[in-house]
Design a protein around this motif. Structure first.
Motif, short mmCIF file in Angstrom:
data_model
loop_
_atom_site.label_atom_id
_atom_site.label_comp_id
_atom_site.label_asym_id
_atom_site.label_seq_id
_atom_site.Cartn_x
_atom_site.Cartn_y
_atom_site.Cartn_z
N GLU A 130 3.59 5.93 -5.69
CA GLU A 130 3.49 5.86 -7.01
C GLU A 130 2.44 6.90 -7.55
O GLU A 130 2.51 7.65 -8.44
N GLU A 131 1.12 6.74 -6.84
CA GLU A 131 0.12 7.29 -7.32
C GLU A 131 0.04 8.64 -6.72
O GLU A 131 -0.54 9.77 -7.64
N ARG A 132 0.45 8.96 -5.55
CA ARG A 132 0.02 10.41 -5.05
C ARG A 132 1.78 11.13 -5.02
O ARG A 132 1.72 12.26 -4.64
N ALA A 133 2.74 10.54 -5.28
CA ALA A 133 3.93 11.20 -5.45
C ALA A 133 4.44 12.17 -4.34
O ALA A 133 4.95 13.36 -4.66
N GLN B 295 0.76 -1.00 -0.06
CA GLN B 295 0.18 -0.02 0.08
C GLN B 295 1.03 1.19 0.04
O GLN B 295 0.43 2.24 -0.77
N ARG C 198 1.99 1.88 -3.53
CA ARG C 198 0.95 2.19 -4.52
C ARG C 198 0.79 3.79 -4.08
O ARG C 198 0.57 4.66 -5.12
N PHE C 199 0.70 4.14 -2.76
CA PHE C 199 0.49 5.44 -2.63
C PHE C 199 1.52 6.24 -3.20
O PHE C 199 1.46 7.28 -3.50
N ASP D 136 -9.62 7.89 0.54
CA ASP D 136 -9.96 6.92 -0.48
C ASP D 136 -8.99 5.68 -0.14
O ASP D 136 -9.34 4.71 -0.33
N VAL D 137 -7.95 5.95 0.20
CA VAL D 137 -6.90 5.14 0.90
C VAL D 137 -7.60 4.08 1.88
O VAL D 137 -7.05 2.90 1.91
N TRP E 235 -8.85 1.04 0.44
CA TRP E 235 -8.17 -0.18 -0.13
C TRP E 235 -7.90 -1.56 0.67
O TRP E 235 -8.44 -1.51 1.98
N HIS F 220 -6.41 11.96 1.98
CA HIS F 220 -6.67 10.97 1.09
C HIS F 220 -7.49 9.80 1.65
O HIS F 220 -7.11 8.79 1.60
#
Length: 265
Positions: free
Chosen positions: A25-28, A19, A22-23, A246-247, A250, A244
């Motif tokens: 990568e997606e939220r930088a 996770q 992923r965070f 939405d996380v 997950w 965030h």
């Protein structure tokens, strides 16, 4: 340069390393402050953070409980950590990045009884805040400083799902709210989330695992905070602070959602 800071109580970094990846990568985020890593320093998954492009690390681990870490895309320099835990828990780690001092905290939850005489855990929490306030009082307010992490206090009426009910529950009692406000006022800190989303708008960053559907139960608390010192607040990029949430949806999530803000440095 824009610097994105993130804070996240991860509730076991090894369990949720996918996770985290992923965070990232997606939220930088450029700097990621983690709490409750729940591993010793040598068990921290350094290789995974190197693979994420965040090889610069400061880790304060502890067996089984607590533990905090800072991961960064940019080089980190040493900074004096605000060590205020009288029990010696791994609850704070610090670093300097891009000229900014970052203090990352996992402040004690305080148990169930909001009474210092009857509950040693609550006394520990209050002592932590008192010692921290004393340190902050000695700081130069023009110093670019971030105070962030899981503060385990939801201060405003809009930071809890039910103010009247939660005022009797540890995390939102009048004594805790007063204590947190005193710390904020002592340092002149800006609460970047509340500056973007003023009261009475409801905000939450934590939801209990007890609810099968956290959105449906809608009983969240805003326990996770990013504060900036007077010397740094002008660098906050307008309308970038966010939760965030939405996380939290997950698979096998932490009970906390990440919080981010962008700084122009």
């Amino acid at each position: 340069m824009t610097l994105r800071l993130a804070t996240w109580n991860i509730n076991s970094v090894r369990l949720r390393i996918d996770q985290v990846a992923r965070f990232v990568e997606e939220r930088a985020p450029d700097v990621l402050m983690l709490q409750e890593i729940k591993c010793t320093t040598d068990q921290f998954p350094r290789g995974a953070f190197e693979d994420m492009g965040m090889p610069h690390l400061r880790v304060a681990g502890q067996k089984g409980w607590h533990g905090v870490a800072i991961a960064s895309r940019l080089p980190l320099e040493d900074s004096d950590t605000f060590q205020v835990c009288k029990l010696g828990h791994a609850r704070c780690v610090s670093a300097r990045v891009a000229g900014i001092d970052v203090q990352n905290f996992y402040i004690p939850a305080g148990g169930d009884v909001p009474d210092r005489a009857l509950n040693p855990k609550f006394d520990h929490k209050m002592d932590f805040y008192e010692q921290l306030t004393a340190i902050v009082a000695k700081q130069d307010k023009s110093r670019p400083l971030v105070m962030a992490g899981d503060f385990n206090i939801a201060p405003g009426e809009g930071d809890v799902w039910n103010h009247r009910y939660m005022s009797k529950i540890v995390s939102h009692t009048p004594l805790e709210v007063e204590t947190l406000n005193r710390l904020q006022e002592t340092g002149g800190f800006a609460d970047v989330l509340r500056d973007r989303f003023p009261e009475p708008q409801k905000l939450a960053s934590w939801w209990s695992y007890r609810a099968a559907d956290f959105r449906k139960s809608n009983r969240g608390l805003r326990l996770d905070h990013i504060w900036t010192s007077p010397g740094l607040t002008p660098a906050v990029v307008k309308d970038t602070a966010r939760i965030h949430d939405d996380v939290r949806e997950w698979e096998r999530p932490s009970d906390h959602a990440p919080v981010t803000v962008d700084l122009s440095v």
